[in-house]
Structure formats: C-alpha cells, structure tokens
Enzyme design. Structure first.
Site, PDB file in Angstrom:
ATOM      1  CB  VAL A  77      -0.909   0.000   1.249  1.00  0.00           C
ATOM      2  CG1 VAL A  77      -1.682   1.302   1.368  1.00  0.00           C
ATOM      3  CG2 VAL A  77      -1.862  -1.184   1.199  1.00  0.00           C
ATOM      4  CG  ASP A 110       8.478  -6.787  22.328  1.00  0.00           C
ATOM      5  OD1 ASP A 110       8.712  -8.002  22.474  1.00  0.00           O
ATOM      6  OD2 ASP A 110       7.372  -6.333  21.962  1.00  0.00           O
ATOM      7  CG  HIS A 132      -8.585 -42.845  22.123  1.00  0.00           C
ATOM      8  ND1 HIS A 132      -8.384 -42.358  20.848  1.00  0.00           N
ATOM      9  CD2 HIS A 132      -9.793 -43.471  22.110  1.00  0.00           C
ATOM     10  CE1 HIS A 132      -9.418 -42.688  20.092  1.00  0.00           C
ATOM     11  NE2 HIS A 132     -10.296 -43.360  20.838  1.00  0.00           N
TER      12      HIS A 132
HETATM   13  P1  FAD Z   1       6.025  -4.138  26.735  1.00  0.00           P
HETATM   14  O1  FAD Z   1       4.966  -5.098  27.039  1.00  0.00           O
HETATM   15  O2  FAD Z   1       5.891  -3.316  25.501  1.00  0.00           O
HETATM   16  O3  FAD Z   1       6.129  -3.176  28.006  1.00  0.00           O
HETATM   17  C1  FAD Z   1       6.965  -2.080  28.030  1.00  0.00           C
HETATM   18  C2  FAD Z   1       6.474  -1.116  29.108  1.00  0.00           C
HETATM   19  O4  FAD Z   1       7.466  -0.122  29.314  1.00  0.00           O
HETATM   20  C3  FAD Z   1       5.207  -0.368  28.735  1.00  0.00           C
HETATM   21  O5  FAD Z   1       4.273  -0.489  29.775  1.00  0.00           O
HETATM   22  C4  FAD Z   1       5.655   1.091  28.597  1.00  0.00           C
HETATM   23  O6  FAD Z   1       4.667   2.019  28.996  1.00  0.00           O
HETATM   24  C5  FAD Z   1       6.840   1.135  29.537  1.00  0.00           C
HETATM   25  N1  FAD Z   1       7.831   2.158  29.232  1.00  0.00           N
HETATM   26  C6  FAD Z   1       8.445   2.404  28.040  1.00  0.00           C
HETATM   27  N2  FAD Z   1       9.345   3.399  28.182  1.00  0.00           N
HETATM   28  C7  FAD Z   1       9.298   3.790  29.488  1.00  0.00           C
HETATM   29  C8  FAD Z   1       9.996   4.755  30.245  1.00  0.00           C
HETATM   30  N3  FAD Z   1      10.964   5.509  29.715  1.00  0.00           N
HETATM   31  N4  FAD Z   1       9.680   4.906  31.551  1.00  0.00           N
HETATM   32  C9  FAD Z   1       8.710   4.124  32.116  1.00  0.00           C
HETATM   33  N5  FAD Z   1       8.033   3.174  31.443  1.00  0.00           N
HETATM   34  C10 FAD Z   1       8.331   3.010  30.157  1.00  0.00           C
HETATM   35  N6  FAD Z   1       2.970 -11.759  22.295  1.00  0.00           N
HETATM   36  C11 FAD Z   1       2.712 -13.047  22.634  1.00  0.00           C
HETATM   37  O7  FAD Z   1       3.616 -13.749  23.088  1.00  0.00           O
HETATM   38  N7  FAD Z   1       1.457 -13.569  22.485  1.00  0.00           N
HETATM   39  C12 FAD Z   1       0.431 -12.854  21.984  1.00  0.00           C
HETATM   40  O8  FAD Z   1      -0.678 -13.363  21.870  1.00  0.00           O
HETATM   41  C13 FAD Z   1       0.676 -11.507  21.606  1.00  0.00           C
HETATM   42  N8  FAD Z   1      -0.320 -10.747  21.101  1.00  0.00           N
HETATM   43  C14 FAD Z   1      -0.063  -9.443  20.762  1.00  0.00           C
HETATM   44  C15 FAD Z   1      -1.093  -8.699  20.220  1.00  0.00           C
HETATM   45  C16 FAD Z   1      -0.879  -7.382  19.859  1.00  0.00           C
HETATM   46  C17 FAD Z   1      -2.013  -6.582  19.276  1.00  0.00           C
HETATM   47  C18 FAD Z   1       0.403  -6.796  20.066  1.00  0.00           C
HETATM   48  C19 FAD Z   1       0.640  -5.367  19.717  1.00  0.00           C
HETATM   49  C20 FAD Z   1       1.435  -7.542  20.600  1.00  0.00           C
HETATM   50  C21 FAD Z   1       1.218  -8.875  20.943  1.00  0.00           C
HETATM   51  N9  FAD Z   1       2.234  -9.681  21.457  1.00  0.00           N
HETATM   52  C22 FAD Z   1       1.979 -10.982  21.788  1.00  0.00           C
HETATM   53  C23 FAD Z   1       3.591  -9.159  21.686  1.00  0.00           C
HETATM   54  C24 FAD Z   1       3.777  -8.805  23.175  1.00  0.00           C
HETATM   55  O9  FAD Z   1       2.806  -7.865  23.551  1.00  0.00           O
HETATM   56  C25 FAD Z   1       5.181  -8.266  23.416  1.00  0.00           C
HETATM   57  O10 FAD Z   1       6.135  -9.177  22.918  1.00  0.00           O
HETATM   58  C26 FAD Z   1       5.420  -8.049  24.908  1.00  0.00           C
HETATM   59  O11 FAD Z   1       4.483  -7.162  25.452  1.00  0.00           O
HETATM   60  C27 FAD Z   1       6.830  -7.505  25.136  1.00  0.00           C
HETATM   61  O12 FAD Z   1       7.020  -7.319  26.502  1.00  0.00           O
HETATM   62  P2  FAD Z   1       8.042  -6.238  27.067  1.00  0.00           P
HETATM   63  O13 FAD Z   1       8.008  -6.406  28.546  1.00  0.00           O
HETATM   64  O14 FAD Z   1       9.341  -6.350  26.383  1.00  0.00           O
HETATM   65  O15 FAD Z   1       7.462  -4.816  26.659  1.00  0.00           O
HETATM   66  P1  NAI Z   2       4.788  -9.267  11.813  1.00  0.00           P
HETATM   67  O1  NAI Z   2       6.239  -9.070  11.725  1.00  0.00           O
HETATM   68  O2  NAI Z   2       4.245 -10.522  12.384  1.00  0.00           O
HETATM   69  O3  NAI Z   2       4.129  -9.118  10.365  1.00  0.00           O
HETATM   70  C1  NAI Z   2       4.264  -7.974   9.590  1.00  0.00           C
HETATM   71  C2  NAI Z   2       3.956  -8.337   8.162  1.00  0.00           C
HETATM   72  O4  NAI Z   2       3.896  -7.137   7.403  1.00  0.00           O
HETATM   73  C3  NAI Z   2       5.021  -9.209   7.512  1.00  0.00           C
HETATM   74  O5  NAI Z   2       4.383 -10.279   6.859  1.00  0.00           O
HETATM   75  C4  NAI Z   2       5.718  -8.272   6.543  1.00  0.00           C
HETATM   76  O6  NAI Z   2       6.240  -8.936   5.415  1.00  0.00           O
HETATM   77  C5  NAI Z   2       4.583  -7.340   6.169  1.00  0.00           C
HETATM   78  N1  NAI Z   2       4.976  -6.026   5.679  1.00  0.00           N
HETATM   79  C6  NAI Z   2       5.997  -5.245   6.105  1.00  0.00           C
HETATM   80  N2  NAI Z   2       6.006  -4.077   5.427  1.00  0.00           N
HETATM   81  C7  NAI Z   2       4.955  -4.113   4.570  1.00  0.00           C
HETATM   82  C8  NAI Z   2       4.425  -3.206   3.616  1.00  0.00           C
HETATM   83  N3  NAI Z   2       4.957  -2.013   3.430  1.00  0.00           N
HETATM   84  N4  NAI Z   2       3.335  -3.580   2.919  1.00  0.00           N
HETATM   85  C9  NAI Z   2       2.758  -4.804   3.113  1.00  0.00           C
HETATM   86  N5  NAI Z   2       3.226  -5.689   4.009  1.00  0.00           N
HETATM   87  C10 NAI Z   2       4.303  -5.351   4.729  1.00  0.00           C
HETATM   88  O7  NAI Z   2       4.256  -7.989  12.620  1.00  0.00           O
HETATM   89  P2  NAI Z   2       2.850  -7.646  13.266  1.00  0.00           P
HETATM   90  O8  NAI Z   2       1.786  -8.538  12.748  1.00  0.00           O
HETATM   91  O9  NAI Z   2       2.713  -6.185  13.132  1.00  0.00           O
HETATM   92  O10 NAI Z   2       3.113  -7.996  14.782  1.00  0.00           O
HETATM   93  C11 NAI Z   2       4.143  -7.330  15.521  1.00  0.00           C
HETATM   94  C12 NAI Z   2       4.733  -8.215  16.559  1.00  0.00           C
HETATM   95  O11 NAI Z   2       3.796  -8.528  17.565  1.00  0.00           O
HETATM   96  C13 NAI Z   2       5.227  -9.510  15.974  1.00  0.00           C
HETATM   97  O12 NAI Z   2       6.623  -9.571  16.185  1.00  0.00           O
HETATM   98  C14 NAI Z   2       4.549 -10.584  16.725  1.00  0.00           C
HETATM   99  O13 NAI Z   2       5.465 -11.529  17.196  1.00  0.00           O
HETATM  100  C15 NAI Z   2       3.891  -9.886  17.906  1.00  0.00           C
HETATM  101  N6  NAI Z   2       2.554 -10.459  18.037  1.00  0.00           N
HETATM  102  C16 NAI Z   2       2.445 -11.752  18.474  1.00  0.00           C
HETATM  103  C17 NAI Z   2       1.224 -12.350  18.553  1.00  0.00           C
HETATM  104  C18 NAI Z   2       1.160 -13.762  18.977  1.00  0.00           C
HETATM  105  O14 NAI Z   2       2.144 -14.287  19.486  1.00  0.00           O
HETATM  106  N7  NAI Z   2       0.034 -14.436  18.827  1.00  0.00           N
HETATM  107  C19 NAI Z   2      -0.012 -11.654  18.204  1.00  0.00           C
HETATM  108  C20 NAI Z   2       0.225 -10.316  17.698  1.00  0.00           C
HETATM  109  C21 NAI Z   2       1.460  -9.764  17.661  1.00  0.00           C
END
Ligand code: FAD
Ligand code: NAI
Length: 466
Positions: free
Chosen positions: A237, A313, A445
């Site tokens: 896009v 992350d 099973h």
């Molecule tokens: P985060 O969870 O991002 O936490 C970082 C925290 O640091 C935040 O609360 C932020 O406010 C705080 N922070 C940042 N900077 C500062 C600062 N300077 N001072 C104070 N606080 C600060 N992962 C899975 O394994 N399973 C899933 O099903 C899954 N689903 C997801 C769905 C979505 C829509 C998204 C967006 C992500 C998903 N993820 C999933 C990914 C997962 O959320 C992240 O991998 C995980 O939260 C990372 O943990 P973290 O502790 O590194 O950071």
């Molecule tokens: P992602 O890395 O999983 O997927 C992004 C997708 O966008 C890729 O397929 C990539 O090729 C494509 N892409 C990149 N640039 C593009 C462009 N310009 N146009 C079209 N396609 C493009 O990232 P996503 O889905 O945003 O998730 C972010 C992170 O959150 C992931 O690292 C994932 O591990 C974590 N997450 C994990 C979940 C889970 O464990 N169930 C659920 C949701 C998020």
C-alpha cells in the site's frame, strides 16, 4: 534519595516478571512505569485484549454457524459490540490488577512516571509534575516496542488504525483493509471478519506469516480464504486517500507495475513493531543500540555499560511475551549471581486464530538452508478420531526430525487448540528427545494430541491411523 538493588524500567511481561524474580532472590526492587496501568503492551493493548476479542468473536461465529449442525437450535445471534468491548476491558482490568497485587506481594515499589537513565546507578523518574532521582546497583531496560509506521500514511486510530485502534473500533467496518499478513493482521482480521467485515490483506512478500513453516502457512492461507479472507500477496500500500467518506488505498505490486485502488472503511497498518527507547536517555548514558534501534546486549543481557541490562521487545529476538518473561527471569538470576539462561531454540509461536497455528524449533526452510538432513512425519486432523467427532478436522501436525539421530528439530501445527498442543513438543525438545520418544509416549484417547504422536510415528513411516 531512595536506593535499590534493581530498578526495572517498564512493567510489561519482561519487566514485571524480572522484578518478581529479583525480589524472590532477595533484592530490593522498584519498577518504573509511565503508563497509567501496569502490564505493558501485552496486558493493555496486545496479547490479552486481542485474545478476549478472539474468544468472544469465535463464540459469535460458532453460535451463528456451528450450533445448528450439532442439534443446538438458537436464533441468529445479535452482536452487542459495546458489551463485547466491556468483556474485553474486564479481562484487561483483571490482569492489570493481578500485576499490581504481585508487586505488593513481592514488596516491589512502583514508581509512576517516565524513567530516564542518568548513567549507571541513577534513574530519574518524572511524572505528575514531580521528578525524583533514585539510586540503584542495577538497571534493567524493559521498555518494549511500539508500532512500525508506513511513510506518508498517518495513523489516526479511528479510520487508519494500528493494532491499538483495531482493538477498540466503535462499529464493525463493512470493509477492512489490512496492511501486513503477519500475526496481528491475521488475528485482528479474524476478529472483525467474524463480526461481519469484508477483509482484504495486502502483504509485501509472496506468502503470509513469514518465519513460520512454508507448508503450514500455505495451508493456513487456504483455510482463511475458505472463511472469506482475500489476500493480495507481493503487493504494498503506497498511499491512503482520506478525503472521501470511504478510504481509498493505492496498492502496487511489490516488484513495481500498475497500481490498483481498494476502498475500505478502515485500514489497519500492522507491518511489525520497533523497539521503544524514546526519552530513556540511552545516548547520554552511553548505552549502545544496533542499526535497528534495539538495545545491544551480550549473552548475559548486559549492555555495554556495566550495571545496565536489557530484555524483551527492546532487544533482538522474537517480539513475544513469553520470550520477554523468560529473559526477565534469566536476567534477574544473572544479576543475583546465578546461571540464568534462555534456550532460544525452543520458543513456541502461536497464532490464535481458528484454526490456530503453532510452531516450535526449525522450519523445513531453516533446515534446507542449513543443509541439515531431516525426516518429516505428518498427520492430518481428518484422521484423528476426536477431531472427526467434533467435526473440526482442518489442519495437520508436522514433526521434523534429524535424519541421523531422530532428534526432534521442529514441530508445526495448524488446527484447533494447536496453541495448547505445542507444549509437549517444547518439553520433548528441551530434553533433546527423539521422534521415537514422542511416538512411544502414551497419549490419552480420544484427544487431538494423538495427532502429534501419530505424526511422530509417521517420521518412522508407521502411523497407525493413516
Ligand atoms: P512491553 O509489554 O511493551 O512493556 C513495556 C512497558 O514499558 C510499557 O508499559 C511502557 O509504557 C513502559 N515504558 C516504556 N518506556 C518507558 C519509560 N521511559 N519509563 C517508564 N516506562 C516506560 N505476544 C505473545 O507472546 N502472544 C500474543 O498473543 C501476543 N499478542 C499481541 C497482540 C498485539 C495486538 C500486540 C501489539 C502484541 C502482541 N504480542 C503478543 C507481543 C507482546 O505484547 C510483546 O512481545 C510483549 O508485550 C513484550 O514485553 P516487554 O516487557 O518487552 O514490553
Ligand atoms: P509481523 O512481523 O508478524 O508481520 C508484519 C507483516 O507485514 C510481515 O508479513 C511483513 O512482510 C509485512 N509487511 C511489512 N512491510 C509491509 C508493507 N509495506 N506492505 C505490506 N506488508 C508489509 O508484525 P505484526 O503482525 O505487526 O506484529 C508485531 C509483533 O507482535 C510480531 O513480532 C509478533 O510476534 C507480535 N505479536 C504476536 C502475537 C502472537 O504471538 N500471537 C499476536 C500479535 C502480535
């Protein structure tokens, strides 16, 4: 000035788990959080709210399409989206309060505000018009990640949304255009598709779910297409015109060529996430980051500045909550002088759609690229008794084993409850187990897990039910 053994910046799954483990090991610990609630992306706008909506929308879909064939006659379900959002929020609140409780239980101080590293041993916390400086022997950066943006496409979280906006839409869009066929696109696409949106996914690569096993991704794409998803692979896009009532996205082939226009009520941009280090003072503190902005660490989670560590992350590796948690535990143990360790070869990945996709270890593509000789055992859910009686036979299990030693190198599943089933493979792989070990383990099973045993038997060409 308050003084600690450890200050953790960020309370996502990496940060809060690290803090708890450090407190268990006898350290005096504080966490710093700038968000109003604890729990980070995962609990507030990530894993947990998305799973609540996936569950609720799946029930809606089941009530509409699966109950009747089982002889459960109900009138067509009506969607009450505000109530569904309340269900989601209750789940978030429950989990966030749980983290607050755990902080209190473990006597961890919660410092509300933005943390800035002033150098090894000093963190400034500012928020609510106040600034304080705390002293600490160790600092763990656990500040997580933020959404990646597309140049020239402004996310307003109403019509052009990131995952955050897509978790809180006020009404079901009649059409949803998703940029990126990764985990977020397919999970949140599933939510809104089940609730009635027409979903089109534009993906830059020529496949969905990059990184997952290719055969699994292909089969999963077919299943999603059967459900009604439209995929435009090898496309990008380049702009979204927001001037009219309906958005108009310009979609171009990734390799170049003529553009087409796609109209949509809502555009979801989910093209990955980027490390979040804004306002953290890394430059001033001399903490090195790599060319993708991730905090650089050694095998002990230590940055180049002694006493400053990083996990989750914000560092390299899969952006997954359980990876962040395990790093949090290992990092706390290392700070305490123990031998903390994360086995990066055995980190499961799950896509929580219907059916689910789960994976651990090497894919066939990984093994081919590394030149490893391997054997494949596959078993379809169409041949699994429990799946047959439940009429949920989509998908299969694939076990990859070393051709010489029979050691299991990877397991990949598409199918209902695949996210729960993967863990027996994780345990097996942690202990260096073989396909033979898995095949000789008695499985109850009738369970769907028997398909894993059968796939392991299939590695030795002796599956029973196929
Ligand atoms: P985060 O969870 O991002 O936490 C970082 C925290 O640091 C935040 O609360 C932020 O406010 C705080 N922070 C940042 N900077 C500062 C600062 N300077 N001072 C104070 N606080 C600060 N992962 C899975 O394994 N399973 C899933 O099903 C899954 N689903 C997801 C769905 C979505 C829509 C998204 C967006 C992500 C998903 N993820 C999933 C990914 C997962 O959320 C992240 O991998 C995980 O939260 C990372 O943990 P973290 O502790 O590194 O950071
Ligand atoms: P992602 O890395 O999983 O997927 C992004 C997708 O966008 C890729 O397929 C990539 O090729 C494509 N892409 C990149 N640039 C593009 C462009 N310009 N146009 C079209 N396609 C493009 O990232 P996503 O889905 O945003 O998730 C972010 C992170 O959150 C992931 O690292 C994932 O591990 C974590 N997450 C994990 C979940 C889970 O464990 N169930 C659920 C949701 C998020």
């Amino acid at each position: 000035m308050a003084s600690y053994d450890l200050v953790v910046i960020g309370t996502g799954p990496g940060g809060y788990v690290c803090a708890i483990r450090a407190a268990q090991l006898g350290m005096k610990v504080a966490v710093v959080e700038k968000n109003a609630t604890l729990g980070g992306t995962c609990l507030n706008v990530g894993c947990m709210p998305s799973k609540a909506l996936l569950h609720a929308s799946e029930m809606f879909e089941e009530a509409a399409h699966s109950f009747a064939k089982m002889g459960v006659s109900v009138s067509a379900p009506k969607l009450d989206l505000p109530a569904m959002m309340t269900f989601k929020q209750q789940g978030i609140d429950g989990n966030v309060k749980g983290v607050e409780f755990l902080m209190k239980k473990n006597k961890i101080d919660v410092l509300k505000g933005t943390g800035k590293i002033l150098g090894a041993g000093k963190v400034e916390v500012s928020g609510g018009g106040k600034t304080e400086i705390v002293e600490t022997r160790n600092i763990v950066i656990a500040t997580g990640s933020d959404i990646a943006r597309l140049k020239g496409i402004d996310i307003d979280e109403k019509r052009i949304v990131s995952s955050t906006g897509a978790l809180s839409l006020e009404k079901v869009p009649s059409s949803l255009l998703i940029v990126g066929a990764g985990v977020i696109g397919l999970e949140l696409g599933s939510v809104w598709h089940r609730l009635g949106a027409k979903v089109t996914v534009v993906e830059f690569l020529d496949r969905i779910l990059p990184g997952m096993d290719g055969e699994v991704a292909k089969q999963f794409q077919r299943l999603l297409e059967k459900q009604g998803f439209t995929f435009k692979l090898g496309a990008k896009v380049t702009s979204v015109d927001t001037s009219g009532k309906t958005l108009v996205a310009k979609v171009e082939p990734a390799a170049g060529g003529a553009a087409e226009s796609i109209e949509a009520d809502v555009v979801l941009v989910c093209i990955g996430r980027v490390p979040y280090t804004e306002g953290l003072g890394l430059k001033e503190a001399g903490v090195a980051v790599d060319n993708r902005g991730r905090v650089e660490i050694d095998s002990h989670f230590s940055t180049n500045v002694k006493g400053i560590y990083a996990i989750g992350d914000v560092v390299a590796g899969p952006m997954l909550a359980h990876k962040a948690e395990d790093e949090g535990v290992a990092c706390a143990e290392i700070i305490a002088g123990q031998a903390g360790h994360v086995n990066y070869d055995v980190i499961p990945g799950v896509v929580y759609t219907t059916p689910e996709v789960s994976s651990v270890g090497k894919t066939e593509e990984d093994l081919k690229q590394a030149g490893v000789a391997y054997t494949v055992g596959k078993f379809p859910f169409t041949a699994n008794g429990r799946s047959k009686v439940n009429q949920t036979t989509d998908g299969f299990v694939k076990v990859l084993a070393d051709a010489k030693t029979d050691r299991v190198l990877g397991v990949h599943i598409v199918g209902r409850e695949a996210g729960e089933m993967i863990h027996e493979a994780c345990v097996l792989m942690e202990f260096g187990g073989s396909a033979e070990d898995l095949a000789r383990t008695c499985h109850a099973h009738p369970t769907r897990s028997e398909a894993i045993k059968e796939a392991a038997l299939a590695v030795g060409k002796r599956a029973i039910h196929m």
